[in-house]
Write a protein that holds these residues in place. Structure first.
Motif, short mmCIF file in Angstrom:
data_model
loop_
_atom_site.label_atom_id
_atom_site.label_comp_id
_atom_site.label_asym_id
_atom_site.label_seq_id
_atom_site.Cartn_x
_atom_site.Cartn_y
_atom_site.Cartn_z
N UNK A 43 0.80 -1.23 0.00
CA UNK A 43 0.00 0.00 0.00
C UNK A 43 0.83 1.28 0.00
N UNK A 44 1.94 1.29 0.75
CA UNK A 44 2.72 2.53 0.83
C UNK A 44 3.40 2.88 -0.49
N UNK A 45 3.91 1.88 -1.22
CA UNK A 45 4.54 2.16 -2.50
C UNK A 45 3.50 2.49 -3.56
N UNK A 46 2.35 1.85 -3.49
CA UNK A 46 1.28 2.16 -4.43
C UNK A 46 0.75 3.57 -4.18
N UNK A 47 0.64 3.97 -2.93
CA UNK A 47 0.19 5.33 -2.60
C UNK A 47 1.20 6.37 -3.10
N UNK A 48 2.47 6.08 -2.96
CA UNK A 48 3.50 6.99 -3.46
C UNK A 48 3.40 7.12 -4.97
N UNK A 49 3.18 6.01 -5.65
CA UNK A 49 3.05 6.01 -7.11
C UNK A 49 1.85 6.85 -7.55
N UNK A 50 0.72 6.69 -6.88
CA UNK A 50 -0.48 7.45 -7.22
C UNK A 50 -0.26 8.94 -6.95
N UNK A 51 0.39 9.27 -5.83
CA UNK A 51 0.67 10.67 -5.51
C UNK A 51 1.55 11.30 -6.58
N UNK A 52 2.60 10.61 -7.00
CA UNK A 52 3.49 11.14 -8.03
C UNK A 52 2.78 11.23 -9.38
N UNK A 53 1.87 10.31 -9.64
CA UNK A 53 1.09 10.34 -10.88
C UNK A 53 0.22 11.60 -10.94
N UNK A 54 -0.30 12.02 -9.80
CA UNK A 54 -1.11 13.23 -9.73
C UNK A 54 -0.23 14.48 -9.87
N UNK A 55 0.94 14.46 -9.24
CA UNK A 55 1.79 15.65 -9.20
C UNK A 55 2.61 15.88 -10.46
N UNK A 56 3.04 14.83 -11.11
CA UNK A 56 3.93 14.97 -12.26
C UNK A 56 3.14 14.96 -13.56
N UNK A 57 3.60 15.80 -14.49
CA UNK A 57 2.88 15.98 -15.75
C UNK A 57 2.89 14.70 -16.61
N UNK A 58 4.05 14.19 -16.89
CA UNK A 58 4.13 13.01 -17.76
C UNK A 58 4.73 11.85 -16.99
N UNK A 59 3.88 11.12 -16.34
CA UNK A 59 4.31 9.96 -15.57
C UNK A 59 3.39 8.79 -15.89
N UNK A 60 3.98 7.63 -15.98
CA UNK A 60 3.21 6.41 -16.22
C UNK A 60 3.12 5.65 -14.91
N UNK A 61 1.93 5.19 -14.59
CA UNK A 61 1.73 4.50 -13.32
C UNK A 61 2.34 3.10 -13.34
N UNK A 62 2.53 2.56 -12.15
CA UNK A 62 3.04 1.21 -12.02
C UNK A 62 2.05 0.21 -12.62
#
Length: 163
Positions: A105-124
């Motif tokens: 959960x903690x790594x998935x939450x970090x991934x989702x947070x970065x997906x929201x904040x960064x313009x061009x990011x691909x999710x895990x």
């Protein structure tokens, strides 16, 4: 201490490119394991990191043999090759790695947070789905060729080195 960042705009263009880049870096590390063993025994260290925008090559140790280790890494990068068996092994390892990231959960939450904040990011999830749909050896070869043709390099050398 030598650190070079090989930056390519190609990596962030698609989820498939990110997965191909991860595969490339893992195969390169696998290919270097045996030839770089003697450097490890001689207390020289190296690390290849798949960064968000490119490959980070870090080398550190005694300066008189450090250029030889760095040259070995660059030679393997320039003459990159792999067997289908190594390709299969590395893609299976990546599937496990991506899955393990998704179930925490903690790594998935970090991934989702970065997906929201960064313009061009691909999710895990995108990367995992791309890998599960399958990669071809031909696509990896084409990606590596394109990657090497579109490189920008930043470097830092510290220590007892002449210019």
């Amino acid at each position: 201490y030598v650190r070079f960042h090989l930056i390519s705009p190609l990596i962030q263009q698609s989820a498939e490119n990110i997965v191909l880049f991860d595969t490339f870096v893992n195969i390169l590390s696998h290919n270097l394991a045996e030839p770089a063993y003697e450097a490890d025994v001689a207390q020289l260290e190296y690390k290849l990191v798949a960064g968000e925008h490119g490959l980070v090559v870090r080398v550190k140790g005694f300066n008189h043999k450090l250029p030889l280790l760095f040259q070995l890494i660059i030679d393997h990068l320039a003459d990159f090759s792999f067997t289908p068996a190594v390709f299969e092994m590395i893609t299976e390892q990546l599937k496990k790695t991506y899955f393990n990231i998704l179930i925490k959960p903690e790594t998935l939450a970090k991934d989702v947070r970065l997906l929201i904040l960064e313009h061009s990011r691909w999710s895990m999830i995108d990367k995992y789905e791309t890998l599960m749909n399958g990669l071809s050896i031909e696509s990896l070869s084409a990606f590596v060729k394109a990657f090497k043709s579109q490189l920008f390099v930043e470097g830092l050398v510290q220590g007892n080195f002449t210019s």
